[in-house]
Design an enzyme around this catalytic site. Structure first.
Site, PDB file in Angstrom:
ATOM      1  CE  LYS A 126     -19.479 -14.615  -9.116  1.00 29.83           C
ATOM      2  NZ  LYS A 126     -18.408 -14.699  -7.918  1.00 29.83           N
ATOM      3  CG  ASP A 166     -18.647 -18.684  -7.590  1.00 25.05           C
ATOM      4  OD1 ASP A 166     -19.690 -19.044  -7.704  1.00 25.05           O
ATOM      5  OD2 ASP A 166     -18.751 -17.456  -6.728  1.00 25.05           O
TER       6      ASP A 166
END
Length: 444
Positions: A126, A166
């Site tokens: 991430k 995201d």
């Protein structure tokens, strides 16, 4: 002290300033106790839990860029490459002022198990930045994205680490980042997913997380003798996941009556108008007050409050820790049957436990919102083969993946005597595959 408790104590001590990461690790390891106890000697000897809770690497860097007034601004960039036992690191890039190392670590840790559940060969990672794209011009966003990618490009690649979008990172931002990567590295490769359709993107990627959430929810309802038809659904958020979850739920015959953003929420008893919501959020990039102004049946409320609306199904699709214990109590009191997470860890641990204890079918985000990363992996496959599949092909593969995820987590929970505990089932099913790969590859 058990092995799980030893590692939890170790993680809390080493990461004391990262509450979201500690929360995620606590939830996962507690639900893995039956698996760990059955294999304690092997796992402890190989330090499996210590290795799986410690990222392979954490990259933090300065992102300088120039705004439209000629002023140099500085943000902080992150990439946490958590675990690549089953494939290249894979996970989104979050652009939001709340981003810090602890949040990126919690998201990366969750991503390990989510990616494993898809059955596709992708590891967990991430990244992101505390940059806020809201209110910035296209030129400012390009300046930031190019600076961000100039540093990030040193650490990623189609067979190494493949970031995606995201919160705050949509097609525009991915495009700017991809262009800069290509400029620096001189190579056209599938290094990012969520790309535009003209340069390697996949049809159905935009819809994938929201659609996938509903495919799994529908299968859950079906396996409990229920249908989506005629059900009242409350959804939080008004971004990509919420919009397409709303669209798919309404295609399935349900009525979605709420959405929300960071300032307030909408209750629309006639059902959310998806076309209007898209116009407000995707085109105008405006607040939900504009939705209410254009829709006579809609009520706008400041703050938070979607969970007090009576519903059959609740789908939190905004951000972490948005569904609290008092919200869980309200949902139970109102007869809610099912909660499936469209966001990452939107439900606090005490709220999750309350819902489970009161008979609500609860599926956590690492299973329920895996449709996005699954379709990202399908985009990687198309890039590798130099192919482009039709919307229908991708959507059919997505539906099959989400239905399989439901049955895998259901089976895992049953194997360890926890039938109906889909949180534990998801953690177990995702964990077993990763651990088997780690053991096969030795100490690395």
């Amino acid at each position: 002290m058990s092995y799980v408790d030893e590692v939890l104590e170790y993680v809390k001590k080493k990461n004391a300033s990262e509450p979201e990461f500690i929360q995620a690790v606590t939830e996962v390891l507690n639900s893995l106790r039956p698996v760990v106890e059955a294999n304690e000697e092997l796992y402890k000897k190989n330090a499996i839990l210590e290795r799986i809770t410690e990222p392979d690497r954490q990259i933090m860097f300065r992102v300088p860029w120039v705004d439209d007034k000629g002023q140099v601004q500085v943000n902080r960039g992150f990439r946490v490459q958590f675990n690549n036992a089953i494939g290249p690191y894979k996970g989104g890039l979050r652009l939001h002022p709340s981003v810090n190392l602890g949040i990126i670590k919690f998201l990366g840790f969750e991503q390990i198990f989510k990616n494993s559940l898809t059955s596709l060969p992708i590891g967990g990672g991430k990244g992101g930045s505390d940059f806020d794209p809201k209110g910035k011009s296209d030129r400012e966003i390009m300046a930031f994205c190019q600076s961000f990618m100039t540093e990030l490009s040193k650490y990623i690649g189609a067979n190494v680490d493949v970031p995606a979008g995201d919160i705050g990172t949509g097609a525009r931002e991915i495009g700017f980042m991809f262009g800069q990567y290509k400029r620096i590295r001189g190579t056209f490769e599938g290094v990012l997913t969520g790309k535009g359709l003209t340069y390697g993107g996949s049809l159905a990627r935009t819809e994938a997380t929201g659609y996938g959430l509903l495919y799994l929810t529908q299968e859950l309802m079906k396996c409990h003798g229920e249908s989506m038809e005629g059900k009242t659904v409350v959804i939080s958020g008004a971004g990509n996941v919420a919009i397409y979850a709303t669209q798919k739920a309404q295609q399935m015959g349900a009525k979605v009556v709420t959405c929300s953003d960071s300032t307030g929420w909408i209750y629309d008893p006639e059902g959310i108008d998806v076309a209007l919501l898209k116009e407000v959020k995707e085109v105008k990039r405006a607040r939900l007050t504009e939705y209410a102004a254009a829709r006579p049946s809609a009520e706008y409320h400041e703050g938070r409050g979607v969970w007090k609306i009576k519903c059959d199904i609740a789908l939190p699709c905004a951000t972490q820790n948005e569904l609290l214990i008092e919200d869980a109590k309200q949902l139970v009191a109102n007869g809610c049957k099912c909660v499936c997470e469209g966001a990452n860890m939107p439900t606090t641990i005490d709220a999750t436990e309350y819902l489970q204890q009161n008979g609500v079918w609860f599926v956590g985000g690492k299973a329920a919102n895996a449709g996005g990363v699954a379709t990202s992996a399908l985009e990687m496959s198309q890039n590798s083969e130099r192919l482009s599949w039709s919307f229908e092909e991708v959507d059919a593969k997505l539906q099959n993946i989400m239905v399989n995820i439901y049955h895998n987590i259901d089976d895992a929970a049953k194997r360890y005597g926890m039938e109906g505990n889909y949180v534990a089932g998801a953690n177990i099913a995702g964990f077993e595959k990763v651990v088997n790969a780690m053991l096969a590859q030795g100490v690395c």
